[in-house]
Design a protein around this motif. Structure first.
Motif, mmCIF file in Angstrom:
data_model
loop_
_atom_site.group_PDB
_atom_site.id
_atom_site.type_symbol
_atom_site.label_atom_id
_atom_site.label_comp_id
_atom_site.label_asym_id
_atom_site.label_seq_id
_atom_site.Cartn_x
_atom_site.Cartn_y
_atom_site.Cartn_z
ATOM 1 N N PRO A 89 0.809 -1.225 0.000
ATOM 2 C CA PRO A 89 0.000 0.000 0.000
ATOM 3 C C PRO A 89 0.843 1.276 0.000
ATOM 4 O O PRO A 89 0.348 2.323 -0.371
ATOM 5 C CB PRO A 89 -0.817 -0.119 1.294
ATOM 6 C CG PRO A 89 -0.055 -1.058 2.157
ATOM 7 C CD PRO A 89 0.671 -1.990 1.240
ATOM 8 N N HIS A 90 2.115 1.164 0.411
ATOM 9 C CA HIS A 90 2.934 2.373 0.496
ATOM 10 C C HIS A 90 3.728 2.626 -0.787
ATOM 11 O O HIS A 90 4.578 3.496 -0.818
ATOM 12 C CB HIS A 90 3.877 2.284 1.692
ATOM 13 C CG HIS A 90 4.812 1.104 1.643
ATOM 14 N ND1 HIS A 90 4.355 -0.196 1.579
ATOM 15 C CD2 HIS A 90 6.147 1.025 1.622
ATOM 16 C CE1 HIS A 90 5.389 -1.015 1.548
ATOM 17 N NE2 HIS A 90 6.484 -0.303 1.560
ATOM 18 N N MET A 91 3.463 1.820 -1.808
ATOM 19 C CA MET A 91 4.176 2.009 -3.062
ATOM 20 C C MET A 91 3.166 2.264 -4.173
ATOM 21 O O MET A 91 2.040 1.775 -4.138
ATOM 22 C CB MET A 91 4.967 0.746 -3.422
ATOM 23 C CG MET A 91 6.051 0.389 -2.438
ATOM 24 S SD MET A 91 6.915 -1.080 -3.020
ATOM 25 C CE MET A 91 7.715 -1.582 -1.501
ATOM 26 N N THR A 92 3.623 3.007 -5.189
ATOM 27 C CA THR A 92 2.768 3.214 -6.345
ATOM 28 C C THR A 92 2.676 1.911 -7.128
ATOM 29 O O THR A 92 3.414 0.958 -6.860
ATOM 30 C CB THR A 92 3.339 4.292 -7.274
ATOM 31 O OG1 THR A 92 4.611 3.836 -7.743
ATOM 32 C CG2 THR A 92 3.500 5.618 -6.559
ATOM 33 N N LYS A 129 1.412 5.626 -11.707
ATOM 34 C CA LYS A 129 1.683 6.586 -10.626
ATOM 35 C C LYS A 129 0.637 6.543 -9.536
ATOM 36 O O LYS A 129 0.750 7.239 -8.536
ATOM 37 C CB LYS A 129 1.760 7.993 -11.213
ATOM 38 C CG LYS A 129 3.117 8.239 -11.838
ATOM 39 C CD LYS A 129 3.090 9.449 -12.762
ATOM 40 C CE LYS A 129 4.277 9.374 -13.701
ATOM 41 N NZ LYS A 129 4.018 10.108 -14.949
ATOM 42 N N PHE A 131 -1.675 4.887 -6.437
ATOM 43 C CA PHE A 131 -1.461 3.958 -5.329
ATOM 44 C C PHE A 131 -2.543 2.875 -5.373
ATOM 45 O O PHE A 131 -3.645 3.134 -5.870
ATOM 46 C CB PHE A 131 -1.484 4.703 -3.994
ATOM 47 C CG PHE A 131 -0.195 5.433 -3.719
ATOM 48 C CD1 PHE A 131 0.836 4.784 -3.053
ATOM 49 C CD2 PHE A 131 -0.005 6.728 -4.164
ATOM 50 C CE1 PHE A 131 2.022 5.428 -2.818
ATOM 51 C CE2 PHE A 131 1.196 7.380 -3.937
ATOM 52 C CZ PHE A 131 2.217 6.724 -3.258
ATOM 53 N N LEU B 177 1.605 -9.389 2.787
ATOM 54 C CA LEU B 177 2.520 -8.419 2.170
ATOM 55 C C LEU B 177 3.958 -8.885 2.335
ATOM 56 O O LEU B 177 4.781 -8.764 1.422
ATOM 57 C CB LEU B 177 2.343 -7.041 2.806
ATOM 58 C CG LEU B 177 0.990 -6.378 2.569
ATOM 59 C CD1 LEU B 177 0.910 -5.057 3.293
ATOM 60 C CD2 LEU B 177 0.750 -6.180 1.088
ATOM 61 N N LEU B 199 5.828 0.398 6.583
ATOM 62 C CA LEU B 199 4.411 0.287 6.947
ATOM 63 C C LEU B 199 4.192 0.519 8.435
ATOM 64 O O LEU B 199 3.088 0.835 8.858
ATOM 65 C CB LEU B 199 3.854 -1.077 6.522
ATOM 66 C CG LEU B 199 3.644 -1.259 5.025
ATOM 67 C CD1 LEU B 199 3.194 -2.679 4.713
ATOM 68 C CD2 LEU B 199 2.623 -0.260 4.499
ATOM 69 N N ARG B 279 9.119 11.558 -2.010
ATOM 70 C CA ARG B 279 9.170 10.196 -2.526
ATOM 71 C C ARG B 279 8.166 10.010 -3.657
ATOM 72 O O ARG B 279 8.450 9.381 -4.668
ATOM 73 C CB ARG B 279 8.864 9.216 -1.392
ATOM 74 C CG ARG B 279 9.429 7.843 -1.583
ATOM 75 C CD ARG B 279 8.858 6.916 -0.528
ATOM 76 N NE ARG B 279 7.417 6.813 -0.649
ATOM 77 C CZ ARG B 279 6.815 6.099 -1.584
ATOM 78 N NH1 ARG B 279 7.521 5.414 -2.438
ATOM 79 N NH2 ARG B 279 5.506 6.059 -1.661
ATOM 80 N N GLN B 283 8.615 9.756 -8.146
ATOM 81 C CA GLN B 283 7.941 8.837 -9.067
ATOM 82 C C GLN B 283 7.436 9.555 -10.307
ATOM 83 O O GLN B 283 7.478 9.038 -11.395
ATOM 84 C CB GLN B 283 6.751 8.185 -8.368
ATOM 85 C CG GLN B 283 7.142 7.094 -7.421
ATOM 86 C CD GLN B 283 7.923 6.027 -8.115
ATOM 87 O OE1 GLN B 283 7.493 5.497 -9.113
ATOM 88 N NE2 GLN B 283 9.102 5.718 -7.609
#
Lengths: 355, 284
Positions: A89-92, A129, A131, B177, B199, B279, B283
């Motif tokens: 969830p914390h990454m695109t 891009k 999430f 995860l 997380l 961050r 991207q």
């Protein structure tokens, strides 16, 4: 010759409970195999064993002639599409898909390029891009798929990946997954409890029950010649009539006075199950010409259900319930409840199964 | 409808009244007092006195330095404990026992626990004896009554807050995860740094805020552990109220401490916000 994936005598115990009971299975390279069974039958445990998530496992697994015995999950040539997608969830989206290549030593640019390629394969290139939480269930599913193929694994493991999608999307994804698998030439092992899903996609289906594989074969094989009552019941609709073998090639149905002249002579007195698929039975108002190759009987219509492309006719014949299915386009389905009709099917479309 | 609104208003009014009576009013009284002199005239003299020479700024500096180090130490000790309890302990009963062990020290008074450390850290205390016996140091070193003693005492008292906040967040991280990361070829260590740690950051942020604010306002632990040789802000505030009866200057010191703490916390949160936005921007 060793198969591409060779699973031998796999056994997994949780206390007294046998999650896998001496499972052996061989899978060819580029094959699409479905592991089919109800929840708790061990299909997910088998998949997780191949992925390397199950400890204290008896038996052997080898992939491409390499034993997986001491390999942790991160060093196996397999990737998994998880049931709940398990997107970070914390990454695109792009970071999620590039994660595998990046951790396997690709440079940032190379990983991004691989991610782009994977995303375009599943038609999600424009979503890089975003999430995961900004995507719909179907889109998340595609991203999970893109992430799992970004490493170019030898084997892709899919754990009920379509379970959370609505019916229409699920059917569309079934076709897409199948063509994706063919264009990638990757070996897919797909876990599902949905027999239709398995029939649509898989080259071969392994039906599982209580930690064992009870039958393995093509969809047609399993549908037309199920190995047991359990398999027949699980795949497709079936009339399963509990019978006892009588002399003279007839079966006597239990709980009724119905005799079925099916020409089954072996094992007089044995308790068996007689299987006939609903679509194999034809129903007519007038008595049809019945030859020795056919089974014909008189029955009363108890209910008629219109299901769109077909009509289901529920019959009762001498205390035994039968269901028949005929195309709804057929004009011969205009029956009334309580009407006496004639049901007939070819002998060779019926089957005698051990109980 | 009318009646429902009436009861809703009552339900909101009760906690509001509580906040007003026990938090906002005393706070405002303190703020107002800090802007008055002994005669009841409005003045800025109290604040001018704080910054008049380097004495009070020095104490501010010591307070925040020690609090920051205590927070970092609490994190370095608390995170592994929280991680262990959540991810390594398999049985629920043992996990509960671990939480009880973590919370248990909180039932004892800070004073008693600090005096315990006095015994351990003294010249002939267990810590020095062990270090000498192990050959790490040649002769006992002075730990007690130093800044290090304050940090040890604060970290010891505050680690449970860190453990509880972090473990509550670690618990919510979906196991799949971690599996997905391993499955994609990431080692356990790299999975920790790329998945688990990021997380769990909300827990780390929350825990460090709690620990930092508690450390800044701590009085008993620094007073006992330093024997009064190291001065932190809580001490002059206490002295002005309790021994000098200079409520106005004491109030100014308290408000000053509050404002500086809030500024530091705001900067901290801004920094986190910025780095996460950077961050995302990277991207794009």
């Amino acid at each position: 010759m060793a198969s591409f994936i060779d699973v031998r005598n796999l056994t997994k115990r949780y206390g007294d409970y046998l999650a896998l009971d001496d499972v052996s299975i061989q899978v060819a390279e580029g094959e699409f195999l479905a592991l089919l069974g109800p929840s708790g039958c061990g299909k997910t445990t088998l998949l997780r064993s191949i992925a390397g998530f199950i400890d204290q496992l008896d038996g052997e697994i080898s992939i491409d002639c390499r034993s997986m015995a001491d390999l942790p999950p991160n060093r196996r040539p397999v990737n998994t599409v998880f049931q709940n997608y398990a997107l970070f969830p914390h990454m695109t989206v792009a970071e999620n898909v590039a994660y595998g290549p990046r951790r396997n030593g690709e440079s940032r640019q190379a990983a991004a390029a691989l991610a782009e390629e994977s995303l375009s394969t599943v038609g999600m290139l424009d979503f890089g891009k975003r999430f995961p939480e900004q995507l719909s269930g179907g889109q998340q599913q595609r991203v999970a798929l893109a992430r799992a193929i970004a490493n170019r694994p030898k084997v892709l493991l899919l754990d009920e990946p379509l379970g959370a999608l609505d019916l229409k999307l699920r059917k569309q994804m079934q076709i897409e997954l199948k063509s994706l698998q063919q264009s990638l030439g990757m070996t897919f092992i797909f876990v599902t409890h949905d027999q239709e899903e398995a029939l649509v996609m898989a080259d071969r289906i392994a039906v599982m029950e209580a930690g064992r594989i009870v039958q393995i074969g093509s969809g047609e094989d399993i549908y037309h010649t199920p190995a047991s009552r359990y398999v027949a019941d699980f795949i497709g609709d079936a009339n399963l009539i509990a019978c006892e073998v009588e002399a003279g090639g007839t079966l006597r149905a239990e709980g009724g006075s119905l005799s079925l002249p099916v020409g089954h002579t072996a094992g007089v007195g044995d308790k068996v199950t007689y299987l006939v698929r609903p679509e194999a039975i034809s129903v007519s108002a007038r008595k049809p010409a019945v030859s020795d190759d056919d089974v014909g009987l008189e029955a009363v219509v108890t209910d008629i259900v219109f299901v769109g492309n077909a009509v289901r006719i529920y019959l009762e014949a001498a205390g035994v319930s039968l269901v028949c299915q005929m195309p709804s386009s057929s004009r011969a389905v205009d029956f009334a409840r309580g009407q006496t009709v004639h049901a007939a099917w070819r002998r060779d479309s019926g089957q005698v199964l051990a109980r | 409808m009318r009646i429902r609104n009436f009861w809703a208003a009552i339900l909101i009014a009760l906690p509001l009244a509580f906040m007003l009576a026990f938090f906002l009013v005393p706070f405002l009284v303190t703020v107002v007092a800090s802007f008055h002199d002994g005669e009841g005239e409005w003045t800025l003299a109290n604040y001018a006195k704080i910054v008049a020479d380097s004495y009070y700024p020095g104490i501010f500096y010591t307070t925040f330095k020690l609090s920051l180090i205590a927070t970092i130490v609490s994190f370095l000790i608390g995170y592994p404990i929280a991680y262990y309890i959540v991810n390594m302990v398999k049985t629920r009963a043992v996990r509960r026992l671990c939480y009880v062990l973590v919370i248990m020290p909180l039932f004892t008074s800070n004073i008693v626990r600090s005096f315990g450390w006095l015994i351990l850290l003294g010249r002939q205390g267990l810590v020095n004896q062990t270090l000498v016996a192990l050959g790490i140091i040649e002769r006992p070193i002075p730990i007690l009554f130093t800044e290090a003693a304050i940090i040890i005492g604060l970290a010891y008292i505050l680690v449970p807050f860190m453990v509880l906040t972090i473990s509550s967040i670690l618990q919510t991280i979906d196991r799949s995860l971690v599996e997905a990361s391993l499955d994609l070829g990431s080692s356990r260590l790299s999975t920790f740094f790329h998945v688990t740690l990021p997380l769990s950051l909300p827990g780390v942020i929350g825990g460090s805020l709690i620990v930092f604010t508690l450390a800044v306002s701590a009085y008993v632990v620094p007073a006992i552990m330093s024997g009064g040789r190291v001065v932190v802000m809580a001490m002059p505030i206490f002295d002005n109220y309790a021994t000098l009866f200079d409520f106005n200057f004491g109030a100014a010191l308290a408000v000053g401490l509050l404002v500086v703490t809030l500024i530091l916390i705001a900067l901290y949160l801004l920094f986190i916000e910025r780095s996460s936005r950077r961050r995302i921007a990277r991207q794009a």
